[in-house]
Design a protein around this motif. Sequence first.
Motif, short mmCIF file in Angstrom:
data_model
loop_
_atom_site.label_atom_id
_atom_site.label_comp_id
_atom_site.label_asym_id
_atom_site.label_seq_id
_atom_site.Cartn_x
_atom_site.Cartn_y
_atom_site.Cartn_z
N TYR A 43 11.61 7.03 9.78
CA TYR A 43 11.56 8.46 9.61
C TYR A 43 11.01 9.02 10.91
O TYR A 43 10.99 10.19 11.15
CB TYR A 43 10.84 8.92 8.42
CG TYR A 43 11.24 8.31 7.23
CD1 TYR A 43 12.50 8.88 6.68
CD2 TYR A 43 10.60 7.28 6.53
CE1 TYR A 43 13.01 8.36 5.58
CE2 TYR A 43 11.11 6.91 5.23
CZ TYR A 43 12.37 7.34 4.88
OH TYR A 43 12.88 6.91 3.72
N ASP B 290 2.94 7.67 12.71
CA ASP B 290 4.01 7.85 13.40
C ASP B 290 4.36 9.65 13.83
O ASP B 290 3.59 10.21 13.76
CB ASP B 290 5.59 7.65 12.54
CG ASP B 290 5.59 8.58 11.29
OD1 ASP B 290 5.88 9.62 11.37
OD2 ASP B 290 5.58 7.99 10.11
N PRO C 52 8.73 13.92 10.99
CA PRO C 52 8.19 14.97 10.14
C PRO C 52 7.15 14.98 9.46
O PRO C 52 6.68 15.98 8.82
CB PRO C 52 9.61 15.23 9.69
CG PRO C 52 10.04 14.02 9.44
CD PRO C 52 9.92 13.09 10.40
N VAL D 211 15.56 2.70 -1.33
CA VAL D 211 15.79 2.97 -2.77
C VAL D 211 14.63 3.73 -3.14
O VAL D 211 14.50 4.24 -4.39
CB VAL D 211 15.87 1.69 -3.59
CG1 VAL D 211 17.16 1.17 -3.28
CG2 VAL D 211 14.97 0.64 -3.41
N GLY D 212 13.48 3.94 -2.30
CA GLY D 212 12.51 4.73 -2.44
C GLY D 212 11.48 4.17 -3.36
O GLY D 212 10.54 4.51 -4.04
N ALA E 252 5.62 3.05 -2.99
CA ALA E 252 5.02 2.91 -4.36
C ALA E 252 4.44 1.37 -4.46
O ALA E 252 3.57 1.11 -4.92
CB ALA E 252 6.39 2.72 -5.61
N1 LIG Z 1 6.61 8.04 7.37
C1 LIG Z 1 7.39 8.92 6.73
N2 LIG Z 1 7.68 10.06 7.67
C2 LIG Z 1 7.98 11.11 6.70
N3 LIG Z 1 8.54 10.82 5.36
C3 LIG Z 1 8.45 9.77 4.96
C4 LIG Z 1 7.71 8.70 5.62
N4 LIG Z 1 7.61 7.29 4.61
C5 LIG Z 1 8.05 8.02 3.52
N5 LIG Z 1 8.62 9.28 3.60
C6 LIG Z 1 9.57 9.97 2.68
O1 LIG Z 1 8.98 9.24 1.34
C7 LIG Z 1 9.98 9.01 0.62
C8 LIG Z 1 9.84 7.74 -0.03
O2 LIG Z 1 9.50 6.58 0.81
P1 LIG Z 1 9.61 4.98 0.28
O3 LIG Z 1 9.26 4.34 1.51
O4 LIG Z 1 9.00 4.79 -0.97
O5 LIG Z 1 11.02 5.04 0.00
P2 LIG Z 1 12.34 5.02 1.02
O6 LIG Z 1 12.06 4.69 2.51
O7 LIG Z 1 13.12 5.96 0.96
O8 LIG Z 1 13.16 3.64 0.59
P3 LIG Z 1 12.72 1.98 0.78
O9 LIG Z 1 11.23 2.07 1.27
O10 LIG Z 1 12.78 1.57 -0.75
O11 LIG Z 1 13.48 1.45 1.71
C9 LIG Z 1 11.14 8.53 1.71
O12 LIG Z 1 12.28 8.74 1.10
C10 LIG Z 1 11.04 9.90 2.86
O13 LIG Z 1 11.45 10.84 2.25
#
Ligand SMILES: Nc1ncnc2c1ncn2[C@@H]1O[C@H](COP(=O)(O)OP(=O)(O)OP(=O)(O)O)[C@@H](O)[C@H]1O
Length: 216
Positions: free
Chosen positions: A126, A147, A150, A179-180, A184
């Motif tokens: 991100y 990081d 955003p 997958v989000g 978690a």
């Molecule tokens: N470092 C970050 N900067 C901005 N947004 C973030 C960041 N980390 C997570 N997010 C937001 O939080 C959501 C959930 O993060 P999470 O790591 O749980 O899932 P993911 O990155 O979408 O998928 P996965 O980690 O399972 O591959 C992300 O989809 C993103 O929108």
Amino acid sequence: ARIERQIEQRTLMLSGVSHDLRTPLTRMRLGLSMINEEDAAPLLADVDDMQRMLDEFLNFAKGAAEGEPEKVAPHGFVRAIVEDAQRGGRQVALLPPEGTGEGMVKLRKVAMRRAVDNLISNAVRYGSQAEVSVMLSDRTLRIRVEDDGPGIPEERRDEATRPFSRLDPARNQDKGGGVGLGLAIASDIARAHGGVLRLGESARLGGLRADIVIAR
Ligand SMILES: Nc1ncnc2c1ncn2[C@@H]1O[C@H](COP(=O)(O)OP(=O)(O)OP(=O)(O)O)[C@@H](O)[C@H]1O
Ligand SMILES: [Mg+2]
């Protein structure tokens, strides 16, 4: 205790289902490899997606309690994770150790590595670069990943930490399909160590600041 037992049963059932689905998926992949490549390509991509989601879910279900706690020197432990990420081509740097604490901390190494890895992969997905730091005091260990992306607004941080929740799919689209589960899982692992995952805003880089804080 009843709630815990119920969650455990549900997780077991879901991992059973996930596991069973892998066999038919493998068959589908085989079947698809026998038809016209052009027609098969999008379906193969779907099968790959499904496979990845199942794998991630199974990882999640495996749980945070994986492995026995071992004594580790926290800075060296994190340095090894960062070096592996760098070798994998990720833009990530380790900052100098902070805090006056000394000695070892008991960690479930496999699980904690996964938690930190998840935070680093979010940071470089991100944002464009990540900085990792370790603060050790007499009472706590804090592993921080920051990081320049955003970030996550305060009111959405709880939501982002929930399983299968992805914020703002439009914004994420070109960031590769997650997958989000990353946050978690990291949060579960922090909790299994008696700690927490705390999200904030990075003063250094302006993006997300994710802290795993555990008592020692
Ligand atoms: N470092 C970050 N900067 C901005 N947004 C973030 C960041 N980390 C997570 N997010 C937001 O939080 C959501 C959930 O993060 P999470 O790591 O749980 O899932 P993911 O990155 O979408 O998928 P996965 O980690 O399972 O591959 C992300 O989809 C993103 O929108
Ligand atoms: Mg993620």
